[in-house]
Enzyme design. Structure first.
Site, PDB file in Angstrom:
ATOM      1  N   LYS A 133     -10.838 -42.866  72.165  1.00  0.00           N
ATOM      2  CA  LYS A 133     -12.479 -43.191  72.578  1.00  0.00           C
ATOM      3  C   LYS A 133     -12.755 -41.774  72.964  1.00  0.00           C
ATOM      4  O   LYS A 133     -12.114 -40.885  73.461  1.00  0.00           O
ATOM      5  CB  LYS A 133     -12.566 -43.924  73.757  1.00  0.00           C
ATOM      6  CG  LYS A 133     -14.128 -44.439  74.131  1.00  0.00           C
ATOM      7  CD  LYS A 133     -14.033 -45.580  75.110  1.00  0.00           C
ATOM      8  CE  LYS A 133     -15.478 -45.876  75.713  1.00  0.00           C
ATOM      9  NZ  LYS A 133     -15.231 -46.969  76.638  1.00  0.00           N
ATOM     10  N   SER A 156     -17.919 -51.019  75.819  1.00  0.00           N
ATOM     11  CA  SER A 156     -18.545 -49.692  75.253  1.00  0.00           C
ATOM     12  C   SER A 156     -17.404 -48.985  74.308  1.00  0.00           C
ATOM     13  O   SER A 156     -17.594 -48.236  73.266  1.00  0.00           O
ATOM     14  CB  SER A 156     -18.708 -48.551  76.195  1.00  0.00           C
ATOM     15  OG  SER A 156     -17.675 -48.245  77.035  1.00  0.00           O
ATOM     16  N   SER A 163     -15.081 -52.693  79.340  1.00  0.00           N
ATOM     17  CA  SER A 163     -15.634 -51.802  78.094  1.00  0.00           C
ATOM     18  C   SER A 163     -14.270 -51.975  77.189  1.00  0.00           C
ATOM     19  O   SER A 163     -14.685 -51.544  75.945  1.00  0.00           O
ATOM     20  CB  SER A 163     -15.895 -50.434  78.400  1.00  0.00           C
ATOM     21  OG  SER A 163     -17.136 -50.301  78.897  1.00  0.00           O
TER      22      SER A 163
END
Lengths: 520, 492
Positions: free
Chosen positions: B79, B157, B181
């Site tokens: 990420k 996310s 997330s």
């Protein structure tokens, strides 16, 4: 009553006059109240939360870790040495060390504060409730020392900020992050001082203590110890007036001067019926005035928040068991050196020095060291040694604007001088002149210089008698007066004797011999 | 090529040994897949060259030195809120668009020293603030399970990592999990997603959202793979003072576990408004499945669940306000042209650099932290957080305690992009994080496991939560469920 109906405006004026009259007539004087906050940089190899070097005067932006520049994703790691020095200082100031203390973020935007917050210990600090005892004695201001103490509210660990440089001409600001994240302890004192001299004496004592502990260099000129002073006024029995804060005072005499000026400024405003504004001021050491810095009536809200990246700091208060994460407070207590207060007491008790001499000697650690070494030889009279160091050596150093810490004289040279003086082989005057010669940085011993310059005192009795006879022969009038019973003129004769021999005679022998000869 | 979406680390390593694949050929396949699926927007940046170099090193170790590492030749996505040395780390924000870290996050450096190959930095909501991977300056990430024009979100996310794993562009992905997330996009994209115990995996190098809740998360297609990744990244880190000091004991997946000793709790408060019928069905289905396996299943209560989301929101905004204070345009990141004064520079930099979501959280957080509001909001939220954590303690340790909790991960299948974006980010988070954020409040481990497909052919998942440091049990039970439900892999 009708006679006294006045318009509002008049009434106001009238009451103002009344008030003034009241204050002067009842002799209700404005008393000043002073409280200090001191930031001391801890003398450690690396910074409070990073491995970057903690040093003064490094190449710009060269002692900066990723964390110090607030690079995203970096985290603080507490430096154990800082905790040790903080605890040591807290113990030296009789504080209650907290078993658990926590870190907080204090938010404000400033160019030299890269994270937008400072990590400090606002809510649960490292230590609370201490006290500092000190002697207030400024030669020329006080006749003799008096004891004073100030309570310590808290001692906290916190980060220093970087430094901003504003170039007004090129309209740009430059930032140096070498100091960003350097370890500080902030000491918050209760407002229990009365004036600048007391504050200066407190700061001087604090510098001595942190130097003894090795916690801080105490070099105020390098910003290693910085003082903020809160000043307010009140009349006996009344609450305190609005206070002002003088920020970042950088010397002991500056503390005294800034506070004295601020008290006078506030007093004259209040006596004129004016109002003190809550503000931050700075001390202009050249103009010797305090000037407003920024408007403080709009109170900054620092939005304190617990620092989530640091677990609570735990210390072991009970046992001498020390581990990687939990330091033992009793173990640190064992390392406590002798503190200045103790040194003064010893000087007064063991060496029978006068209190003011003890204060002055302890205030100059280098001279104190000299004193202790020189007096190891019991024959050397401690008071005379102390006087030599404080009156003669220090005077010469001051004249040359040299700090005692930079004194190039060796203990051996001083020992020679002391012995020559105590054995009456040289006069005090010669002693001073020799110190002055030695400060030029020569390798010669004190004796060499004295011999070379022919400064040795004449102790040979025959030579002294000869000189006395000469004086008697050359001053028949005075001699006659003396013999007629006017013994007062003896002093005048002695003076002539000393003068005609260039101060080189041992005057105690000379005076004896002269008297003998006159009485014959 | 289709095998990419089902390959396990074990199979890949066997293929390496049998020379059916080599690390370089496998990494090439992964990169090709990433390029073919470009329209899904899983990656912010592909690091082909770096991946190839890592693969070459793996190849040397496997074939020449004969000393292979546990993750040699395994493609991973990270990420884009984890710092990677000399590789842009953007947080999907204008603020850090050109930010190139000079250091590696601990998670990444541990993966590297286990032999893994970085194929790219994956998409996210700006600064990980969101639950859809729709609020990124690089555009939204699409869910790979539908190809119609009315496309669905990936969840967030960490949506980029979830999509990269599901499509076979990589074997495993690293996400971050602050309120769900990692688990949320895992659930919506049909992969497994673990949020480890707080303090078990280092946050050093993870650009923070909420320091007291952030945990690096792991996404993979199977529990076995996930466990291998987890074992290589977990454990104490001197650079993160909040990591647990105790030596980490790697999780071992057992072949056969006796479920009759396992007590599963069904928290009644997780039946919430807005939960879809299909999700409720899946929840019941797994409950029944475990009962059939002789698990002791009982209903339990976590009474403070309903306030959890509000408390989470306050704490989140306070830490965000604080963490974002460093973005002033001076040391790194965006610097606005306006430099009339330092204050002016700050203001314009921060308004150009952050999106609306970030700015509004900073604004709210600063309000909550004002001296006059601190007790009213922040302190109260902290007290409630303690009560929420105590609820879990009660259930796991008190009378009639259970070993694990079974709940849904999300309230529904992946929403359509147009439906999702019609609601405010704050309300979406309040809805989407309902089942996941309590585990972050308490710091306990939780995992999302895909169970079956919905009528729309979208993945439906459930969540298991366990007490502090219960990863060993959690992953073993997850493995058992995984083998019972046999969730299909994505057909490309």
């Amino acid at each position: 009553m009708k006679h006294y109906i006045l318009s509002k405006r008049h009434l106001y004026k009238y009451s103002k006059i009344l008030k003034r009259g009241f204050s002067s007539h009842c002799n209700k004087e404005w008393q000043s109240v002073v409280g200090l906050e001191v930031h001391a940089q801890l003398n450690t190899e690396s910074k409070l939360f990073s491995g970057a070097e903690n040093t003064f005067g490094g190449l710009v932006n060269n002692c900066v870790s990723l964390f110090d520049a607030a690079i995203p994703g970096t985290l603080p790691v507490l430096n154990r040495k800082c905790v040790e020095l903080g605890v040591l200082t807290a113990l030296a100031l009789s504080c209650k060390v907290n078993e658990v203390s926590t870190f907080d973020r204090k938010h404000y935007f400033y160019a030299d504060l890269p994270a937008g917050y400072q990590i400090t210990q606002q809510r649960t600090p490292l230590a609370n409730d201490g006290i500092i005892n000190f002697q207030v004695y400024t030669p020329g201001v006080h006749k003799k020392p008096y004891n004073k103490s100030s309570k310590i509210k808290q001692i906290q660990l916190e980060q220093d900020s970087g430094k901003s440089l504003h170039d007004a001409e090129l309209k740009r600001s430059l930032v140096d992050l070498n100091r960003a994240g350097a370890p500080l302890i902030e000491l918050v004192f209760e407002p229990d001082l009365e004036d600048g001299e007391e504050a200066a004496a407190l700061v001087k004592e604090l510098v001595l203590i942190v130097q003894r502990l090795g916690a801080c260099t105490g070099r105020m000129e390098e910003g290693a110890l910085r003082v903020d002073a809160n000043v307010s006024m009140h009349q006996a029995g009344e609450p305190l007036s609005t206070r002002t804060e003088i920020k970042n005072i950088g010397s002991v005499r500056g503390v005294a001067g800034a506070i004295r000026h601020e008290i006078e400024r506030q007093r004259s405003i209040l006596e004129d019926g004016g109002r003190i504004v809550n503000e931050t001021r700075s001390w202009d050491a050249t103009a010797k005035i305090t000037i407003p810095m920024r408007d403080k009536e709009v109170v900054q809200d620092y939005r304190f928040m617990p620092e989530p990246n640091l677990p609570p700091l735990r210390v072991n208060l009970r046992t001498k068991e020390d581990s990687q994460d939990v330091i033992s407070v009793p173990l640190i207590k064992d390392k406590m050196p002798e503190l200045p207060e103790e040194s003064r007491t010893k000087l007064i008790k063991h060496y029978e020095l006068r209190p003011e001499t003890a204060v002055q000697l302890v205030n100059e650690p280098v001279l104190l060291d000299f004193f202790q070494t020189i007096t190891l030889v019991k024959a050397r009279n401690p008071t005379k040694v102390a006087n030599l160091l404080l009156n003669d050596l220090l005077t010469v150093l001051n004249k040359r604007k040299l700090d005692a810490t930079c004194c190039p004289l060796t203990v051996n040279q001083l020992e020679d001088l002391v012995d020559l003086l105590l054995d009456k082989k040289i006069s005090l005057d010669v002693c001073r002149k020799t110190i002055d010669e030695l400060l030029e940085g020569t390798d010669s011993s004190a004796m060499d210089i004295i011999k070379q310059k022919g400064w040795l005192l004449v102790t040979d009795e025959a030579e002294i008698v000869n000189s006395c006879i000469k004086v008697i022969e050359n001053n028949p009038k005075l001699v006659k007066q003396y013999k007629d019973g006017k013994t007062k003129v003896f002093k005048a004769l002695l003076g002539i004797l000393s003068k005609t021999t260039d101060n080189k005679l041992d005057m105690s022998i000379a005076s004896e011999k002269l008297e003998e000869l006159l009485k014959k | 090529m289709n095998k990419l979406t089902s390959y396990s680390i074990k199979e890949i390593h066997k293929s390496f040994r049998d020379k059916l694949l080599t690390p370089t050929s496998f990494i090439d396949l992964c990169i090709q897949r990433a390029k073919q699926t470009k329209e899904l927007n899983a990656f912010i940046i592909l690091t082909d060259e770096i991946a190839e170099n890592h693969a070459i090193e793996s190849e040397k170790r496997i074939y020449i030195e004969k000393k292979s590492l546990p993750l040699d030749g395994i493609a991973i996505a990270i990420k884009d809120n984890f710092c990677t040395k000399n590789i842009n780390t953007t947080c999907a924000s204008n603020m850090l668009k050109n930010f190139v870290p000079t250091y590696n996050a601990t998670v990444y450096s541990r993966l590297l020293s286990s032999g893994a190959c970085l194929i790219g930095k994956s998409n996210l909501d700006e600064f990980a603030m969101g639950s859809g991977t729709v609020d990124s300056i690089f555009g939204p990430t699409r869910n790979p399970w539908c190809s119609s024009e009315d496309w669905r979100i990936s969840g967030g996310s960490s949506g980029g990592s979830a999509v990269a794993v599901a499509t076979g562009a990589c074997v495993a992905g690293i996400g971050s999990d602050t309120g769900g997330s990692t688990r949320n996009p895992a659930a919506l994209c049909g992969v497994v997603g673990l949020k480890p115990t707080y303090g078990l995996v280092s946050r050093y190098g993870l650009i923070p959202l909420v320091n007291s809740m952030d945990v690096p998360g792991i996404l993979a297609r199977s529990i076995d793979d996930l466990t291998m990744i987890f074992n290589s990244v977990a454990g104490p880190d001197i650079l993160d003072s909040t990591t647990l000091k105790k030596k980490f004991k790697p999780v071992k997946i057992e072949d056969n576990i006796d479920l009759s000793e396992i007590k599963i709790g069904i928290p009644s408060e997780y039946y919430c408004e807005g939960m879809s019928e299909e999700v409720l069905d899946v929840w019941r289905y797994v409950t029944d499945l475990l009962e059939k396996e002789k698990c002791q299943v009982r209903s339990v209560s976590l009474p403070h669940t309903s306030v959890s989301i509000a408390v989470y929101s306050i704490l989140n905004q306070c830490e965000v306000a604080s963490n974002m204070a460093r973005y002033d345009g001076l040391e790194y990141g965006l610097r606005a042209a306006e430099d009339y004064s330092t204050e002016e520079l700050y203001a314009s930099t921060r308004s150009e650099g952050f999106n609306n979501v970030v700015r509004s959280r900073i604004f709210a957080g600063n309000y909550f932290l004002l001296a006059r509001n601190y007790e009213k909001y922040f302190l109260k939220a902290l007290k409630l957080r303690r009560l929420i954590a105590d609820d879990f303690n009660q259930v796991f340790k008190g009378e009639n305690s259970v070993d694990l909790l079974l709940t849904p991960t999300t309230l529904s299948e992946a929403p359509l992009y147009k439906d999702f974006t019609s609601t405010h980010n704050r309300d979406q988070c309040a809805l989407q994080d309902y089942c996941t954020q309590p585990a972050n409040m308490a710091g306990i481990p939780a995992i999302s496991i895909p169970i079956r497909l919905s009528k729309n052919n979208m993945p439906l998942s459930i969540q298991l939560m366990g007490p502090f440091l219960s990863e060993q049990l959690l992953l073993n039970i997850a493995k058992k469920i995984e083998s019972l439900v046999d969730f299909p892999s994505l057909k490309m």
